[in-house]
Design a protein around this motif. Structure first.
Motif: not given
Length: 470
Positions: A312-323, A456-470
């Motif tokens: 919804x407008x003004x909100x976001x959700x994310x997907x976890x990568x490399x948990x 990539x090596x030398x990364x520290x998990x996890x990261x997030x892929x975020x989808x946001x609606x303005x």
């Protein structure tokens, strides 16, 4: 952005306009104390990824990370007839398999050059053909120094990288095979060939009149290979000091010398830290065969729909990568690859999934009757485990870098033109990601975005892929 890129683009010979610095203030000012980071808590739900890792086995050479001796790093050969049977894991690769190596070499007090060798052995009665589908390797110096780059920079040709892991994963993501690696290897029955026979030079020459420094210099090496074999073969990762010729000059080790080392040497020491699942968790590093090199997922609202409704407008959700264990980000999903075989004092799982290709399809859908602007970002909030509906970021982010690597986005823009864009990202602990792709979806419009990265090596998990609606 331009000022932070200036030293790098000048080093690359790229012509850019010179912008003079602002004049210095004439009035002395008090020194500015370092700003303490403040926590920023935002409402944002993290979703688990659909799909799962495939079963592609990976010869995973990362323990010990720091090497400054000769020895066996990992061997999947049978132990019969070997000088140190416990150093051999007896695992044959069949069909598709990958090879990953990531190490740091420390200079020897005598200034000797250490070589890294990756050997493939055909124990069958027929020739083995190994296709080298993609291949890349890199040293930190001189190939890929850890330089300071902006948090994000468009990277269409792979000219931006920081560290060997960043550069290697970029090349493999683009489907490349470096020229120094052949398209195929033919291994006769009962024989071996070297996939890698690379020097790991360190810029150090001892002064015989002075004792060696307390802290010797180091250099890093990363490599990744996607391979296909028509015959079961075994693999090994080894380290050996360069032999010398009759004139006393260093030379590359021969295949026979690598095989002799493999037959007689012990498992490399000193070892990395032993894994421990307790309050003070030690993940350790990986030495063995991990299972999984690709995670393919189509991210939808549920298993039956073929679309992903934007927030919804003004909100976001994310997907976890490399948990990982202890950092599930509330998803209850552990993505770390399982180990088919491992040494008892190394990681229980492939924590971090170094080299794993995440291929994520997002069929975005605007379910409203109004145009909506939606953006995608990669983020590195503070790690947590149990479920919650908030994320915590640091302002400013902590100084330690948690991610250096290239991410690919493919989509149609608002004019309907196909886009294939690469971004090199540098994210620190607690860093909120900037928008990478922004789209305006018409009412009821559906538009697909494809996101690809090799963790990539030398990364520290996890990261997030975020989808946001303005």
């Amino acid at each position: 952005m331009l000022s932070s890129l200036l030293p790098f683009v000048l080093a690359q010979g790229i012509a850019i306009p010179v912008i003079p610095p602002p004049p210095s203030p004439s009035i002395p000012t008090e020194p500015i104390a370092p700003q303490s980071p403040q926590e920023l808590v935002v409402p944002q739900r993290v979703r688990p990824l659909t799909g799962k890792l495939d079963n592609t086995p990976v010869l995973n050479s990362n323990n010990p990370e720091l090497i400054f001796n000769e020895g066996i790093i990992i061997s999947t050969l049978p132990s019969i007839g070997m000088g140190s049977p416990y150093a051999h894991l007896n695992y044959a690769f069949r069909g598709r398999f990958d090879v990953f190596a990531h190490h740091v070499v420390q200079a020897s007090p005598e200034g000797r050059t250490l070589y890294l060798g990756i050997l493939l052995f055909n124990d069958s009665r027929q020739p083995a053909k190994v296709n080298v589908l993609q291949a890349a390797s890199s040293l930190t110096s001189p190939d890929a120094l850890f330089i300071e780059l902006p948090p994000q920079v468009e990277n269409p040709d792979g000219q931006f990288f920081s560290g060997p892991g960043s550069r290697v994963m970029d090349r493999v993501l683009r489907g490349q095979r470096q020229a120094l690696y052949p398209a195929e290897l033919i291994i006769p029955p009962g024989q071996a060939q070297m996939l890698v026979n690379n020097p790991l030079p360190v810029n150090y020459r001892p002064d015989p009149t002075q004792p060696p420094p307390l802290k010797l210099p180091r250099n890093g090496f990363s490599a990744y290979f996607r391979l296909q074999t028509d015959t079961p073969i075994y693999g090994a990762s080894l380290a050996m000091y360069a032999p010398k010729d009759a004139q006393g000059n260093e030379r590359p080790p021969t295949l026979a010398e690598w095989q002799q080392l493999l037959k007689t040497a012990n498992l490399m020491t000193p070892r990395d830290r032993i894994p421990r699942n307790s309050q003070r968790r030690i993940y350790s590093r990986v030495a063995g065969v991990s299972l999984g090199s690709t995670w393919i997922a189509t991210l939808t609202d549920n298993d039956t729909r073929e679309q992903l409704n934007i927030p919804q407008s003004g909100q976001a959700f994310s997907y976890a990568i490399s948990t990982i264990e202890g950092g599930l980000m509330g998803t209850n999903q552990k993505q770390a690859a399982k180990m088919a075989v491992r040494y008892p004092d190394t990681a229980y799982e492939s924590h971090g999934n170094y080299g794993v290709h995440y291929s994520l399809t997002l069929p975005l859908h605007n379910p409203t009757s109004q145009p909506q602007q939606v953006s995608l970002a990669i983020e590195t909030p503070l790690k947590f485990n149990e479920g919650r509906d908030t994320l915590t970021f640091l302002v400013p982010p902590a100084p330690n870098v948690f991610f250096r690597g290239t991410v690919q986005f493919r989509y149609n823009n608002d004019q309907g033109t196909a886009q294939n864009r690469y971004f090199h990202l540098v994210q620190k602990r607690g860093q909120r990601g900037d928008d990478l792709v922004t789209l305006t979806l018409k009412p009821a419009e559906k538009r697909t975005v494809q996101v690809d990265l090799l963790y990539p090596p030398d990364a520290t998990p996890p990261q997030l892929l975020t989808v946001r609606t303005r």
